[in-house]
Design an enzyme around this catalytic site. Structure first.
Site, PDB file in Angstrom:
ATOM      1  N   GLU A 246       0.880  -1.178   0.000  1.00 21.66           N
ATOM      2  CA  GLU A 246       0.000   0.000   0.000  1.00 21.66           C
ATOM      3  C   GLU A 246       0.906   1.212   0.000  1.00 21.66           C
ATOM      4  OE1 GLU A 246      -3.030   0.272  -0.556  1.00 21.66           O
ATOM      5  OE2 GLU A 246      -3.642  -1.812  -0.354  1.00 21.66           O
ATOM      6  N   CYS A 280      -2.569   8.769   3.446  1.00 17.10           N
ATOM      7  CA  CYS A 280      -2.443   8.295   2.070  1.00 17.10           C
ATOM      8  C   CYS A 280      -3.729   8.554   1.305  1.00 17.10           C
ATOM      9  CB  CYS A 280      -2.107   6.813   2.068  1.00 17.10           C
ATOM     10  SG  CYS A 280      -3.209   5.876   3.117  1.00 17.10           S
ATOM     11  N   GLU A 379       3.069  13.144  -4.892  1.00 16.48           N
ATOM     12  CA  GLU A 379       2.517  13.143  -3.531  1.00 16.48           C
ATOM     13  C   GLU A 379       3.361  14.062  -2.642  1.00 16.48           C
ATOM     14  OE1 GLU A 379       3.101   9.711  -0.918  1.00 16.48           O
ATOM     15  OE2 GLU A 379       0.939   9.724  -0.560  1.00 16.48           O
TER      16      GLU A 379
HETATM   17  P1  NAD Z   1       8.774   4.934   3.815  1.00 19.22           P
HETATM   18  O1  NAD Z   1       8.677   4.148   2.556  1.00 19.22           O
HETATM   19  O2  NAD Z   1       9.879   5.889   3.961  1.00 19.22           O
HETATM   20  O3  NAD Z   1       8.893   3.947   5.059  1.00 19.22           O
HETATM   21  C1  NAD Z   1       7.952   2.924   5.278  1.00 19.22           C
HETATM   22  C2  NAD Z   1       8.630   1.803   6.069  1.00 19.22           C
HETATM   23  O4  NAD Z   1       9.625   1.206   5.232  1.00 19.22           O
HETATM   24  C3  NAD Z   1       9.344   2.296   7.328  1.00 19.22           C
HETATM   25  O5  NAD Z   1       9.150   1.372   8.362  1.00 19.22           O
HETATM   26  C4  NAD Z   1      10.782   2.323   6.874  1.00 19.22           C
HETATM   27  O6  NAD Z   1      11.699   2.204   7.936  1.00 19.22           O
HETATM   28  C5  NAD Z   1      10.832   1.119   5.968  1.00 19.22           C
HETATM   29  N1  NAD Z   1      11.975   1.101   5.045  1.00 19.22           N
HETATM   30  C6  NAD Z   1      12.709   2.147   4.587  1.00 19.22           C
HETATM   31  N2  NAD Z   1      13.705   1.697   3.796  1.00 19.22           N
HETATM   32  C7  NAD Z   1      13.605   0.354   3.740  1.00 19.22           C
HETATM   33  C8  NAD Z   1      14.336  -0.684   3.081  1.00 19.22           C
HETATM   34  N3  NAD Z   1      15.392  -0.436   2.335  1.00 19.22           N
HETATM   35  N4  NAD Z   1      13.922  -1.945   3.239  1.00 19.22           N
HETATM   36  C9  NAD Z   1      12.848  -2.237   3.979  1.00 19.22           C
HETATM   37  N5  NAD Z   1      12.125  -1.315   4.665  1.00 19.22           N
HETATM   38  C10 NAD Z   1      12.491  -0.032   4.536  1.00 19.22           C
HETATM   39  O7  NAD Z   1       7.353   5.636   4.019  1.00 19.22           O
HETATM   40  P2  NAD Z   1       6.927   6.641   5.207  1.00 19.22           P
HETATM   41  O8  NAD Z   1       7.568   7.963   4.931  1.00 19.22           O
HETATM   42  O9  NAD Z   1       7.107   6.006   6.525  1.00 19.22           O
HETATM   43  O10 NAD Z   1       5.346   6.753   4.983  1.00 19.22           O
HETATM   44  C11 NAD Z   1       4.746   7.677   4.128  1.00 19.22           C
HETATM   45  C12 NAD Z   1       4.249   6.998   2.867  1.00 19.22           C
HETATM   46  O11 NAD Z   1       3.348   5.957   3.220  1.00 19.22           O
HETATM   47  C13 NAD Z   1       3.454   7.902   1.962  1.00 19.22           C
HETATM   48  O12 NAD Z   1       3.862   7.722   0.626  1.00 19.22           O
HETATM   49  C14 NAD Z   1       2.018   7.446   2.128  1.00 19.22           C
HETATM   50  O13 NAD Z   1       1.163   7.681   1.043  1.00 19.22           O
HETATM   51  C15 NAD Z   1       2.204   6.000   2.376  1.00 19.22           C
HETATM   52  N6  NAD Z   1       1.043   5.416   3.040  1.00 19.22           N
HETATM   53  C16 NAD Z   1       0.213   4.631   2.292  1.00 19.22           C
HETATM   54  C17 NAD Z   1      -0.910   4.073   2.863  1.00 19.22           C
HETATM   55  C18 NAD Z   1      -1.820   3.187   2.055  1.00 19.22           C
HETATM   56  O14 NAD Z   1      -2.551   2.413   2.633  1.00 19.22           O
HETATM   57  N7  NAD Z   1      -1.794   3.269   0.724  1.00 19.22           N
HETATM   58  C19 NAD Z   1      -1.208   4.309   4.210  1.00 19.22           C
HETATM   59  C20 NAD Z   1      -0.346   5.130   4.939  1.00 19.22           C
HETATM   60  C21 NAD Z   1       0.786   5.667   4.336  1.00 19.22           C
END
Ligand code: NAD
Length: 477
Positions: A246, A280, A379
């Protein structure tokens, strides 16, 4: 200060810790939380693997009781956990308590689902043979979550994973470990056997990456940015691993000439600015037909004047701070980009100072935007929205769908014809009529299309698609 540790194989462990900072008051340390290593992550994966055979055969009543107990405790502690959430993430206290209640409801729902597991018995096309179709747990599930819903997203991944008999390695976002720690502590005390649920807080580049590189995770359910989601996808192909992603959104909200203006303004203001626009499902493209455009912009501007941006715990705050300095910079950079692209700043755009040092940004509304501008295509994930003027419904629908994303989509109209057509033709996983684009129920599917999502839906009974694998058994009578 106490260190809130990781839970690996049923033991709390970890001496390396980082500060969890309150974005409403950067002088306040919410707590010290462990930051796991690659070795910790490997141990957690091994523990989950070892725990799987027994847990996958555990009785449905045992799973029901544990999930129900967790849901009950979260509900009983909703004010305290809501305050923790507001302190670490920055959404307002009422929003944070609402999210905590939702987490409790999700555990209640999956406690019930554990008792409703069912398969199918069907006749074979061959004589004297019976066919059974059953759902079995997948194995060890990796759960990787973002910072913006620190209790609800972990809940809607952990609850179904356990309900269907999987074991878990859970890695929450670095910025918000507090609510995740609390959920894991609650489930651990509710009676989960050692190793069934492992918590490894820490960096994405270390803990997350070790999970991605492991051949022992049968599935990864991820919510976060498009960039990280792609890494999850690419690494998973190599391991033949099931994934559920997601990711981002650029959700449209269409306002038609025949809309009830106050309904449209309430829905748009909520969609774009509540939870500081950090949802999101937030709407950042307000697509407005020309007959109502000027009245809508005037009413939105008046509405925005009434919204207080302040400390998340303060009574009367409508919008809390941005989550951290990095996200604040992203937001202000996009505000500059919008101005340079020729959009008109109709409201906000400025940083504000309050009694406590925090990341406070005015809700920001652009007008005269086009759908080709970067502020309309990328976004932002902050309290920044743009009004795009269109001629009629047909153009509004085309603009709404002209985006790489497809999570949520909204329309404000009193026309049954247009509402019905929009529900059928919006290219999004969720469609809202006269409602904000954000704000969903916990018992029905959640997810999107196009660049927003990949894999099967989350939540409700549809969650079984990801968290189970189907077996077809044939028996000679
Ligand atoms: P992010 O991708 O930076 O981080 C998400 C998770 O991934 C964190 O736990 C992070 O530590 C981890 N991560 C980072 N690098 C990684 C790697 N190399 N390998 C594995 N895991 C890794 O996202 P964010 O800034 O925490 O969240 C914001 C984003 O989330 C926005 O784009 C938002 O739209 C999205 N979001 C989507 C939904 C949905 O249901 N579609 C819901 C909430 C948030």
């Amino acid at each position: 200060m106490t260190i809130y540790q990781n839970l690996i194989a049923g033991e709390w462990t970890g001496a390396e810790a980082v500060e969890n900072i309150n974005p409403s008051d950067t002088k306040e340390v919410v707590g010290l939380y462990a930051s796991g290593s690659a070795a910790d992550t490997g141990n957690a994966i091994a523990a989950a693997k070892a725990a799987f055979p027994a847990w996958s055969r555990s009785g449905i009543w045992e799973r029901h009781v544990i999930l129900k107990k967790a849901g009950d405790e979260i509900m009983a502690r909703k004010d305290e956990l809501g305050a923790l959430l507001a302190r670490e993430e920055g959404k307002t206290l009422p929003e944070a308590i609402g999210e905590t209640i939702r987490a409790s409801q999700i555990f209640e729902f999956f406690a019930g689902e554990a008792l409703r597991l069912a398969g199918e018995v069907v006749p074979s096309v061959r004589p004297n043979i019976g066919v059974e179709i059953t759902r079995e747990p997948l194995g060890v599930i990796g759960i990787i979550t973002p910072w913006n819903f620190p209790i609800a997203i972990p809940a809607w991944k952990i609850a179904p994973a356990l309900c269907y008999g999987n074991t878990i390695v859970f890695k929450p976002a670095e910025l918000v470990p507090g609510c995740s720690w609390a959920i894991v502590d609650i489930l651990n005390r509710a009676g989960l056997p050692k190793g069934v649920l492992n918590l490894v807080m820490g960096k994405g580049s270390i803990v997350g990456q070790t999970m991605l590189d492991s051949p022992d995770l049968a599935g990864i359910t991820f919510t976060g940015s498009v960039g990280t989601g792609k890494r999850v996808a690419v690494s998973s192909i190599e391991h033949n691993r099931k994934i559920q992603l997601e990711m981002g959104g650029k959700n449209p909200m269409v306002v038609l000439d025949d809309a009830d203006l106050s309904v449209a303004v309430e829905a748009a203001a909520n969609s774009a600015f509540f939870s500081t626009g950090q949802r999101c499902t937030a709407s950042s493209r307000l697509i407005v037909t020309e007959g109502i455009h000027d009245r809508f912009v005037a009413a939105m501007t008046e509405k925005l004047k009434t919204l207080n941006v302040d400390h998340a715990l303060k009574t009367g705050t409508h919008i809390g701070p941005v989550v951290d300095e990095r996200q604040l910079k992203t937001d202000t950079d996009y505000i500059e980009i919008g101005k340079k692209e020729g959009a008109k700043l109709a409201f906000g755009g400025e940083l504000i100072s309050r009694d406590t040092p925090g990341f406070y940004l005015q809700p920001t509304l652009f007008t005269e935007a086009t759908n080709q501008m970067r502020i309309s295509r990328e976004e932002i994930f902050g309290p920044v929205a743009s009004v795009i003027r269109v001629k009629d419904y047909e153009e509004a629908l085309a603009v709404a769908n002209d985006t790489p994303f497809g999570l949520s989509s909204g329309i404000a109209t009193t026309s049954l014809k247009h509402a019905t057509h929009f529900k059928r033709n919006a290219e999004a996983g969720m469609v809202m009529v006269n409602l904000p684009t954000a704000g969903v129920d916990f018992h029905v599917p959640f997810g999107g299309r196009k660049g927003s999502s990949y894999g099967s839906r989350e939540q409700g009974k549809y969650a079984a698609e990801f968290f189970t694998t189907v077996k077809t058994a044939y028996t000679l009578a």
